[in-house]
Design a protein around this motif. Structure first.
Motif, PDB file in Angstrom:
ATOM      1  N   UNK A 179      -4.662  82.840  62.934  1.00 19.70           N
ATOM      2  CA  UNK A 179      -5.344  81.697  62.319  1.00 19.70           C
ATOM      3  C   UNK A 179      -6.824  81.713  62.731  1.00 19.70           C
ATOM      4  N   UNK A 180      -7.717  81.278  61.900  1.00 20.13           N
ATOM      5  CA  UNK A 180      -7.501  81.010  60.490  1.00 20.13           C
ATOM      6  C   UNK A 180      -8.063  82.205  59.726  1.00 20.13           C
ATOM      7  N   UNK A 181      -7.222  82.909  58.997  1.00 18.96           N
ATOM      8  CA  UNK A 181      -7.645  84.021  58.158  1.00 18.96           C
ATOM      9  C   UNK A 181      -7.498  83.553  56.712  1.00 18.96           C
ATOM     10  N   UNK A 182      -8.631  83.251  56.090  1.00 22.10           N
ATOM     11  CA  UNK A 182      -8.627  82.582  54.790  1.00 22.10           C
ATOM     12  C   UNK A 182      -8.961  83.575  53.674  1.00 22.10           C
ATOM     13  N   UNK A 183      -8.144  83.552  52.627  1.00 22.46           N
ATOM     14  CA  UNK A 183      -8.403  84.314  51.410  1.00 22.46           C
ATOM     15  C   UNK A 183      -8.749  83.336  50.295  1.00 22.46           C
ATOM     16  N   UNK A 184      -9.972  83.440  49.798  1.00 24.50           N
ATOM     17  CA  UNK A 184     -10.396  82.690  48.618  1.00 24.50           C
ATOM     18  C   UNK A 184     -10.134  83.589  47.414  1.00 24.50           C
ATOM     19  N   UNK A 185      -9.260  83.174  46.529  1.00 24.04           N
ATOM     20  CA  UNK A 185      -8.856  84.041  45.419  1.00 24.04           C
ATOM     21  C   UNK A 185     -10.014  84.343  44.459  1.00 24.04           C
ATOM     22  N   UNK A 186     -10.938  83.436  44.261  1.00 21.65           N
ATOM     23  CA  UNK A 186     -12.235  83.709  43.622  1.00 21.65           C
ATOM     24  C   UNK A 186     -12.156  84.821  42.572  1.00 21.65           C
ATOM     25  N   UNK A 187     -11.280  84.654  41.589  1.00 20.86           N
ATOM     26  CA  UNK A 187     -11.073  85.705  40.583  1.00 20.86           C
ATOM     27  C   UNK A 187     -12.125  85.608  39.482  1.00 20.86           C
ATOM     28  N   UNK A 188     -12.893  86.672  39.320  1.00 18.28           N
ATOM     29  CA  UNK A 188     -13.893  86.783  38.257  1.00 18.28           C
ATOM     30  C   UNK A 188     -13.506  87.965  37.382  1.00 18.28           C
ATOM     31  N   UNK A 189     -12.961  87.725  36.190  1.00 17.86           N
ATOM     32  CA  UNK A 189     -12.439  88.826  35.368  1.00 17.86           C
ATOM     33  C   UNK A 189     -13.457  89.931  35.101  1.00 17.86           C
ATOM     34  N   UNK A 190     -14.745  89.554  34.976  1.00 12.11           N
ATOM     35  CA  UNK A 190     -15.755  90.576  34.635  1.00 12.11           C
ATOM     36  C   UNK A 190     -16.006  91.572  35.758  1.00 12.11           C
ATOM     37  N   UNK A 191     -15.495  91.298  36.958  1.00 10.20           N
ATOM     38  CA  UNK A 191     -15.679  92.227  38.069  1.00 10.20           C
ATOM     39  C   UNK A 191     -14.567  93.275  38.152  1.00 10.20           C
ATOM     40  N   UNK A 192     -13.569  93.165  37.289  1.00 10.01           N
ATOM     41  CA  UNK A 192     -12.396  94.039  37.379  1.00 10.01           C
ATOM     42  C   UNK A 192     -12.241  94.852  36.094  1.00 10.01           C
ATOM     43  N   UNK A 209      -3.274  87.083  54.952  1.00  2.88           N
ATOM     44  CA  UNK A 209      -3.918  85.780  55.088  1.00  2.88           C
ATOM     45  C   UNK A 209      -2.973  84.729  55.666  1.00  2.88           C
ATOM     46  N   UNK A 210      -3.561  83.778  56.375  1.00  4.19           N
ATOM     47  CA  UNK A 210      -2.797  82.603  56.820  1.00  4.19           C
ATOM     48  C   UNK A 210      -3.090  81.393  55.951  1.00  4.19           C
ATOM     49  N   UNK A 211      -4.244  81.409  55.273  1.00  9.90           N
ATOM     50  CA  UNK A 211      -4.632  80.330  54.361  1.00  9.90           C
ATOM     51  C   UNK A 211      -5.086  80.972  53.059  1.00  9.90           C
ATOM     52  N   UNK A 212      -4.599  80.465  51.932  1.00  9.40           N
ATOM     53  CA  UNK A 212      -5.028  80.953  50.620  1.00  9.40           C
ATOM     54  C   UNK A 212      -5.502  79.759  49.793  1.00  9.40           C
ATOM     55  N   UNK A 213      -6.657  79.929  49.163  1.00  8.70           N
ATOM     56  CA  UNK A 213      -7.275  78.868  48.366  1.00  8.70           C
ATOM     57  C   UNK A 213      -7.588  79.424  46.982  1.00  8.70           C
ATOM     58  N   UNK A 214      -7.264  78.660  45.944  1.00  5.85           N
ATOM     59  CA  UNK A 214      -7.620  79.083  44.597  1.00  5.85           C
ATOM     60  C   UNK A 214      -7.319  77.999  43.582  1.00  5.85           C
ATOM     61  N   UNK A 215      -7.879  78.142  42.387  1.00  3.55           N
ATOM     62  CA  UNK A 215      -7.526  77.210  41.318  1.00  3.55           C
ATOM     63  C   UNK A 215      -6.246  77.677  40.634  1.00  3.55           C
ATOM     64  N   UNK A 216      -5.838  76.975  39.600  1.00  6.59           N
ATOM     65  CA  UNK A 216      -4.568  77.279  38.943  1.00  6.59           C
ATOM     66  C   UNK A 216      -4.576  78.696  38.367  1.00  6.59           C
ATOM     67  N   UNK A 217      -5.677  79.071  37.701  1.00  5.45           N
ATOM     68  CA  UNK A 217      -5.761  80.418  37.127  1.00  5.45           C
ATOM     69  C   UNK A 217      -5.670  81.482  38.215  1.00  5.45           C
ATOM     70  N   UNK A 218      -6.365  81.255  39.323  1.00  3.73           N
ATOM     71  CA  UNK A 218      -6.388  82.239  40.408  1.00  3.73           C
ATOM     72  C   UNK A 218      -5.039  82.330  41.112  1.00  3.73           C
ATOM     73  N   UNK A 219      -4.388  81.187  41.274  1.00  2.02           N
ATOM     74  CA  UNK A 219      -3.053  81.199  41.881  1.00  2.02           C
ATOM     75  C   UNK A 219      -2.078  81.989  41.020  1.00  2.02           C
ATOM     76  N   UNK A 220      -2.262  81.898  39.709  1.00  2.00           N
ATOM     77  CA  UNK A 220      -1.398  82.661  38.811  1.00  2.00           C
ATOM     78  C   UNK A 220      -1.647  84.155  38.955  1.00  2.00           C
ATOM     79  N   UNK A 221      -2.901  84.562  39.152  1.00  2.00           N
ATOM     80  CA  UNK A 221      -3.209  85.979  39.364  1.00  2.00           C
ATOM     81  C   UNK A 221      -2.472  86.491  40.597  1.00  2.00           C
ATOM     82  N   UNK A 222      -2.461  85.677  41.664  1.00  2.00           N
ATOM     83  CA  UNK A 222      -1.878  86.121  42.931  1.00  2.00           C
ATOM     84  C   UNK A 222      -0.363  86.070  42.964  1.00  2.00           C
ATOM     85  N   UNK A 223       0.231  85.162  42.183  1.00  2.00           N
ATOM     86  CA  UNK A 223       1.676  84.936  42.295  1.00  2.00           C
ATOM     87  C   UNK A 223       2.446  85.214  41.012  1.00  2.00           C
ATOM     88  N   UNK A 224       1.747  85.253  39.867  1.00  2.00           N
ATOM     89  CA  UNK A 224       2.430  85.370  38.594  1.00  2.00           C
ATOM     90  C   UNK A 224       3.007  84.058  38.117  1.00  2.00           C
TER      91      UNK A 224
END
Length: 339
Positions: A179-192, A209-224
């Motif tokens: 702790x605390x190892x934070x991953x900000x999902x910060x998904x920007x489609x144009x970078x990929x 990570x021990x902490x993950x932060x993201x919006x709904x779209x980003x959470x979907x990228x990480x989890x499906x």
């Protein structure tokens, strides 16, 4: 063109801050934001711009420093005047720049946006031929500083290209998921090049990570999974200790194995919503390091984001603790009056 009003006062030759180690150490994007000073005007018709420090993890470090935390950022700039501005601005905000270096042959990134309140703020990234912050190399890292930081914050964007990808995983391995190892999902489609690659790297990163932060779209990228509570449960099942899903006008959902907190959105007249997530991040860092209860931490972070959404810029707009507390007190009074 207006220069960032509250940064860079230390001067071009000001020394790096003399801190033994930062409480909040972030890693990833840095650059210059050029934001129109005319609201609702198409970018091709804008006549004047404000110049501001930019890059999500860089802004998170600024936000944490504004709240009194010692902060530093690991990043790269171009060897150009804009790179000098980034370092000067960091020092002006009290952020340690000892882990910032210039990369020859690559320009410091620029980001333009259009200001179309309340919800439309299209971004235009100039990060070609390659952003210097994607040239962070594993053998350049101060792994002792990374492993020893009370809070380490990195983003998914850093995994979009090599050698930055290897550097990020080297950093996470050095921490051993402390702790605390934070991953900000910060998904920007144009970078990929391929969204499937982003999803694959997000799942790999979550495992560190021990902490993950993201919006709904980003959470979907990480989890499906798109539904916020199910996405949070999927992150917890992957070993994350705290999952935070930002739901826009529906507020914020925060989950641990023992607790689930839902915090409503804070009403605000939006000027520019682009820095709100970074303000949320810096305030989240402050709450976590303060050992606050989860609900207090998320309410504080949510209010910080709302304040910045009501301001034009990102870095210079980051609020103080007093401003955040004042907004929360006002909100509590309003709710009590309508109870």
């Amino acid at each position: 063109m207006n220069e960032e009003p509250n940064a860079g006062r230390a001067g071009a030759d000001a020394p790096t801050t003399g801190r033994a180690g930062a409480e909040v150490l972030t890693m990833g994007r840095a650059g210059v934001d050029l934001y129109p000073l005319q609201t609702g005007v198409p970018l091709d018709e804008v006549e004047t711009f404000g110049r501001y420090l930019g890059g999500s993890p860089t802004n998170v470090a600024v936000a944490a420093a504004r709240l009194g935390r010692t902060a530093a950022v690991i990043t790269r700039t171009g060897e150009d005047p804009f790179g000098a501005f980034v370092r000067r601005a960091l020092r002006g905000y009290g952020v340690d720049d000892r882990h910032v270096a210039a990369v020859q042959g690559l320009p410091t990134p620029l980001t333009f946006c259009e200001i179309r309140p309340p919800e439309d703020f299209p971004l235009f990234f100039y990060r070609l031929p390659k952003a210097p912050d994607l040239e962070i190399r594993p053998d350049e890292l101060d792994l002792d500083a990374i492993a020893g930081a009370p809070l380490f914050w990195a983003t998914l964007t850093g995994l979009s290209q090599e050698p930055s990808r290897q550097a990020h995983f080297a950093a996470w391995r050095s921490r051993g998921r402390r702790p605390y190892t934070v991953l900000d999902l910060d998904y920007r489609p144009m970078f990929w090049a391929d969204p499937r690659q982003a999803a694959e790297q997000a799942r790999r990163a979550v495992g560190h990570a021990t902490v993950v932060v993201g919006n709904v779209d980003e959470a979907e990228v990480a989890t499906g999974v798109r539904e916020p509570r199910r996405a949070g449960e999927a992150l917890l099942a992957a070993g994350v200790e705290l999952a935070i899903v930002k739901r826009g006008s529906a507020g914020v959902l925060a989950m641990t194995a023992r607790e689930c907190v839902e915090v409503p959105a804070v009403p605000v007249e939006v000027v520019n919503g682009l820095g709100a997530g970074d303000a949320f991040g810096g305030a989240l860092c402050h709450g976590l390091l303060s050992g606050w209860p989860l609900e207090r931490t998320v309410r504080f972070a949510n209010a910080a984001g709302a304040i910045v959404a009501g301001r034009l810029a990102c870095a210079p707009a980051m609020p103080t603790a007093g401003e955040i507390d004042a907004l929360l007190t006002s909100r509590d009074a309003e709710e009590a009056a309508h109870a």
